[in-house]
Design a protein around this motif. Structure first.
Motif, mmCIF file in Angstrom:
data_model
loop_
_atom_site.group_PDB
_atom_site.id
_atom_site.type_symbol
_atom_site.label_atom_id
_atom_site.label_comp_id
_atom_site.label_asym_id
_atom_site.label_seq_id
_atom_site.Cartn_x
_atom_site.Cartn_y
_atom_site.Cartn_z
ATOM 1 N N GLU A 137 -12.969 5.646 -34.811
ATOM 2 C CA GLU A 137 -11.622 5.084 -34.786
ATOM 3 C C GLU A 137 -10.595 5.994 -35.467
ATOM 4 O O GLU A 137 -9.493 5.559 -35.773
ATOM 5 C CB GLU A 137 -11.631 3.708 -35.444
ATOM 6 N N SER A 183 -4.858 10.064 -37.572
ATOM 7 C CA SER A 183 -4.314 8.807 -37.073
ATOM 8 C C SER A 183 -5.470 7.924 -36.632
ATOM 9 O O SER A 183 -6.596 8.384 -36.463
ATOM 10 C CB SER A 183 -3.346 9.061 -35.906
ATOM 11 N N GLY A 184 -5.174 6.653 -36.464
ATOM 12 C CA GLY A 184 -6.208 5.699 -36.082
ATOM 13 C C GLY A 184 -6.313 4.577 -37.103
ATOM 14 O O GLY A 184 -5.363 4.324 -37.852
ATOM 15 N N ASP A 234 -8.551 9.634 -35.179
ATOM 16 C CA ASP A 234 -8.159 10.781 -34.363
ATOM 17 C C ASP A 234 -7.698 11.903 -35.288
ATOM 18 O O ASP A 234 -7.001 11.662 -36.273
ATOM 19 C CB ASP A 234 -7.013 10.410 -33.411
#
Length: 126
Positions: A81, A94-95, A83
């Motif tokens: 999950e 991110s994520g 990035d």
């Protein structure tokens, strides 16, 4: 029979030693061509090791792979999950993660990878 003009020109050409000069010029031309080709190849190799866009993209890809590998090695983090992207040595995360501690842990892991200049942490809590 009158001598052919081309025969006459050849005699003058040979009598003045122009043939030696012509051969020398051909040799120099061939040498110059080979040198230019070699230097062109050398310059191409030198450019691929530069800090230009091509070299930077390779470095960025290596950094991204290194950060992803470091995250996967940490059993507390869910890498599926998260990035990771890198541009000019700046890593962008991110994520989603499960806790505030994980947000800090992922950034900390990313900073340990060789080549990372800074980390932009845009991770969010689930």
């Amino acid at each position: 029979m009158l001598p052919n003009r081309s025969d006459e020109a050849k005699k003058i050409f040979l009598s003045h030693g122009f043939d030696k000069h012509l051969r020398k010029m051909k040799q120099l031309g061939t040498t110059a061509l080979l040198a230019a080709l070699f230097l062109g190849q050398l310059a191409g190799c030198a450019m691929s090791g530069s800090v230009g866009p091509t070299a930077q993209a390779v470095d960025d890809a290596t950094i991204t792979a290194g950060v992803k590998a470091a995250i996967v090695r940490d059993p507390a983090l869910k890498a599926t999950e998260i990035d990771v992207g890198t541009e000019q040595g700046v890593v962008k995360l991110s994520g989603f993660v499960g806790s505030a501690d994980s947000v800090a842990a992922v950034a900390s892991v990313a900073r340990t990878v060789k080549g990372v200049r800074s980390v932009r942490n845009d991770l969010r809590l689930k």
